[in-house]
Design an enzyme around this catalytic site. Structure first.
Site, PDB file in Angstrom:
ATOM      1  N   ASP A  16      25.210 -18.750 -57.827  1.00 36.97           N
ATOM      2  CA  ASP A  16      25.339 -20.170 -57.471  1.00 36.97           C
ATOM      3  C   ASP A  16      26.099 -20.866 -58.575  1.00 36.97           C
ATOM      4  O   ASP A  16      26.232 -20.345 -59.686  1.00 36.97           O
ATOM      5  CB  ASP A  16      23.933 -20.793 -57.304  1.00 36.97           C
ATOM      6  CG  ASP A  16      23.935 -21.994 -56.360  1.00 36.97           C
ATOM      7  OD1 ASP A  16      24.570 -23.010 -56.704  1.00 36.97           O
ATOM      8  OD2 ASP A  16      23.311 -21.922 -55.294  1.00 36.97           O
TER       9      ASP A  16
ATOM     10  N   VAL B 110      31.762 -19.290 -54.862  1.00 32.88           N
ATOM     11  CA  VAL B 110      32.127 -18.344 -53.795  1.00 32.88           C
ATOM     12  C   VAL B 110      33.598 -18.431 -53.384  1.00 32.88           C
ATOM     13  O   VAL B 110      34.106 -17.525 -52.718  1.00 32.88           O
ATOM     14  CB  VAL B 110      31.232 -18.500 -52.538  1.00 32.88           C
ATOM     15  CG1 VAL B 110      29.803 -18.080 -52.830  1.00 32.88           C
ATOM     16  CG2 VAL B 110      31.306 -19.902 -51.958  1.00 32.88           C
TER      17      VAL B 110
ATOM     18  N   ASN C 198      25.216 -17.091 -47.966  1.00 35.02           N
ATOM     19  CA  ASN C 198      24.463 -18.299 -47.593  1.00 35.02           C
ATOM     20  C   ASN C 198      25.095 -19.588 -48.120  1.00 35.02           C
ATOM     21  O   ASN C 198      24.949 -20.645 -47.515  1.00 35.02           O
ATOM     22  CB  ASN C 198      23.025 -18.149 -48.129  1.00 35.02           C
ATOM     23  CG  ASN C 198      22.307 -19.482 -48.231  1.00 35.02           C
ATOM     24  OD1 ASN C 198      21.813 -20.011 -47.241  1.00 35.02           O
ATOM     25  ND2 ASN C 198      22.275 -20.049 -49.435  1.00 35.02           N
TER      26      ASN C 198
ATOM     27  N   TYR D 184      33.734 -28.484 -41.012  1.00 32.65           N
ATOM     28  CA  TYR D 184      32.485 -27.704 -41.082  1.00 32.65           C
ATOM     29  C   TYR D 184      32.358 -26.815 -39.842  1.00 32.65           C
ATOM     30  O   TYR D 184      32.090 -25.612 -39.949  1.00 32.65           O
ATOM     31  CB  TYR D 184      31.296 -28.661 -41.207  1.00 32.65           C
ATOM     32  CG  TYR D 184      29.962 -27.955 -41.392  1.00 32.65           C
ATOM     33  CD1 TYR D 184      29.606 -27.420 -42.624  1.00 32.65           C
ATOM     34  CD2 TYR D 184      29.066 -27.823 -40.339  1.00 32.65           C
ATOM     35  CE1 TYR D 184      28.392 -26.769 -42.812  1.00 32.65           C
ATOM     36  CE2 TYR D 184      27.853 -27.182 -40.505  1.00 32.65           C
ATOM     37  CZ  TYR D 184      27.509 -26.652 -41.741  1.00 32.65           C
ATOM     38  OH  TYR D 184      26.310 -26.008 -41.917  1.00 32.65           O
TER      39      TYR D 184
ATOM     40  N   LYS E  78      32.371 -22.699 -39.682  1.00 35.82           N
ATOM     41  CA  LYS E  78      31.222 -21.920 -39.193  1.00 35.82           C
ATOM     42  C   LYS E  78      31.602 -21.073 -37.980  1.00 35.82           C
ATOM     43  O   LYS E  78      31.057 -19.996 -37.761  1.00 35.82           O
ATOM     44  CB  LYS E  78      30.055 -22.852 -38.884  1.00 35.82           C
ATOM     45  CG  LYS E  78      29.466 -23.531 -40.132  1.00 35.82           C
ATOM     46  CD  LYS E  78      28.953 -22.516 -41.140  1.00 35.82           C
ATOM     47  CE  LYS E  78      28.235 -23.153 -42.315  1.00 35.82           C
ATOM     48  NZ  LYS E  78      27.741 -22.146 -43.270  1.00 35.82           N
TER      49      LYS E  78
ATOM     50  N   ILE F 209      17.848 -27.924 -40.420  1.00 34.44           N
ATOM     51  CA  ILE F 209      16.796 -27.415 -41.310  1.00 34.44           C
ATOM     52  C   ILE F 209      16.662 -28.419 -42.468  1.00 34.44           C
ATOM     53  O   ILE F 209      17.675 -28.885 -43.004  1.00 34.44           O
ATOM     54  CB  ILE F 209      17.192 -26.032 -41.889  1.00 34.44           C
ATOM     55  CG1 ILE F 209      17.694 -25.073 -40.788  1.00 34.44           C
ATOM     56  CG2 ILE F 209      16.034 -25.424 -42.678  1.00 34.44           C
ATOM     57  CD1 ILE F 209      16.706 -24.653 -39.747  1.00 34.44           C
TER      58      ILE F 209
ATOM     59  N   THR G 236      16.561 -29.345 -45.931  1.00 35.27           N
ATOM     60  CA  THR G 236      16.935 -28.800 -47.249  1.00 35.27           C
ATOM     61  C   THR G 236      17.652 -29.919 -48.009  1.00 35.27           C
ATOM     62  O   THR G 236      17.965 -30.962 -47.418  1.00 35.27           O
ATOM     63  CB  THR G 236      17.939 -27.620 -47.113  1.00 35.27           C
ATOM     64  OG1 THR G 236      19.181 -28.146 -46.639  1.00 35.27           O
ATOM     65  CG2 THR G 236      17.459 -26.531 -46.189  1.00 35.27           C
TER      66      THR G 236
ATOM     67  N   THR H 101      20.558 -31.553 -46.118  1.00 32.31           N
ATOM     68  CA  THR H 101      20.348 -32.471 -44.985  1.00 32.31           C
ATOM     69  C   THR H 101      19.441 -33.647 -45.311  1.00 32.31           C
ATOM     70  O   THR H 101      19.347 -34.589 -44.516  1.00 32.31           O
ATOM     71  CB  THR H 101      19.730 -31.712 -43.791  1.00 32.31           C
ATOM     72  OG1 THR H 101      18.559 -31.035 -44.254  1.00 32.31           O
ATOM     73  CG2 THR H 101      20.705 -30.724 -43.191  1.00 32.31           C
TER      74      THR H 101
END
Ligand SMILES: NC(=O)c1ccc[n+]([C@@H]2O[C@H](COP(=O)([O-])OP(=O)(O)OC[C@H]3O[C@@H](n4cnc5c(N)ncnc54)[C@H](O)[C@@H]3O)[C@@H](O)[C@H]2O)c1
Length: 249
Positions: free
Chosen positions: A36, A63, A89, A154, A158, A187, A189, A192
């Site tokens: 990360d 990444v 992820n 986005y 995806k 979700i 996290t 969001t």
């Protein structure tokens, strides 16, 4: 334990779903490398896993940086002897409609969410081949399955992950390497929690979800665990939708 003797590299493991996946995988016996850009948070997760009796190493990883991926895979192999599992992820979210999306935003989102998955896969494959096979779990989104009213780059990123995963599955099945995509709905996290603080937005997301709740990181982590494990040895090129039924209609 479901991941005994496995070595797993998880990108974006410093918080959110990646953190929960790292902790679950370690609890299930995997040796875990988390990569990360958030070094302080990543080191905290590393310490928590090791204090709980697991084995975890944190590496700094952007990444979108090809060389950083090569270093992360090398670190996994030198610290733990091999690489069996990659969870792609890490990702970022940007919500703009087409006309409001700048070229810079498009490039940033595609570089992290799509090119990052490509780089991770590219460098994990030789290590997995060496290990006699492996499992790649790519975290896409429901935004990789259906169009979105709010997002442009986005959704494109995806969607790219969804089909990139299937190409990987077909190209490397003969090496015993499986690749599957995961498609979470909303979700809760750090990604969001900003827009979910808006009660209208929160209610709208719940109303559009047949199971009438928001997802928890654990809901996705258990799906990733299944795909990572040998329980899914006949599963490749598939899409696991974890969205409370939102895209079923
Ligand atoms: N939260 C949701 O509702 C939701 C829904 C569908 C899909 N997803 C996807 O799930 C994945 C995890 O999301 P989350 O909700 O846990 O997000 P999050 O923002 O809480 O965590 C993402 C992690 O990725 C890391 N990251 C971001 N850019 C990076 C980079 N360039 N290099 C390395 N690490 C980087 C962040 O530092 C962070 O630790 C993402 O790919 C996201 O798009 C999330």
């Amino acid at each position: 334990m479901r991941l005994e003797n496995k070595v797993a590299l998880i990108s974006g493991g410093a918080r959110g779903m990646g953190e929960v996946e790292a902790k679950l995988f370690a609890k299930e016996g995997a040796k875990v490398i988390i990569g990360d850009m958030l070094e302080d948070k990543g080191r905290k997760v590393e310490a928590q896993i090791n204090e709980a009796g697991g084995e975890c190493v944190f590496v700094v990883l952007d990444v979108s940086d090809e060389d950083a991926w090569q270093r992360a895979v090398n670190e996994a192999v030198s610290r733990f002897g091999k690489l069996d599992i990659l969870v792609n992820n890490a990702g970022i979210y940007r919500a703009h409609i087409v006309e409001e999306t700048t070229a810079a935003e498009w490039d940033q989102v595609m570089n992290i969410n799509a090119k990052g998955v490509f780089f991770g896969t590219k460098y994990a494959i030789p290590a997995m081949r060496e290990a006699g096979g492996g499992s790649i779990v790519n975290i896409s989104s429901v935004a990789g399955l259906v169009g979105s009213r709010q997002t442009t780059a986005y959704t494109a990123s995806k969607g790219a992950v969804r089909l990139f995963t299937k190409s990987t599955a077909i190209q490397y099945a003969s090496d015993g390497i499986r690749a599957n995509s995961v498609h979470p709905g909303t979700i809760v996290t750090p990604m969001t929690e900003g827009f979910l603080a808006d009660s209208t937005m929160r209610q709208d997301r719940m109303d559009r979800t047949p199971l009438k709740r928001l997802g928890r990181p654990e809901d996705v982590a258990y799906g990733a665990l299944y795909l990572a494990s040998d329980e899914a040895s006949f599963v490749t090129g598939s899409e696991l939708v974890i969205d409370g039924g939102r895209t079923a209609e």
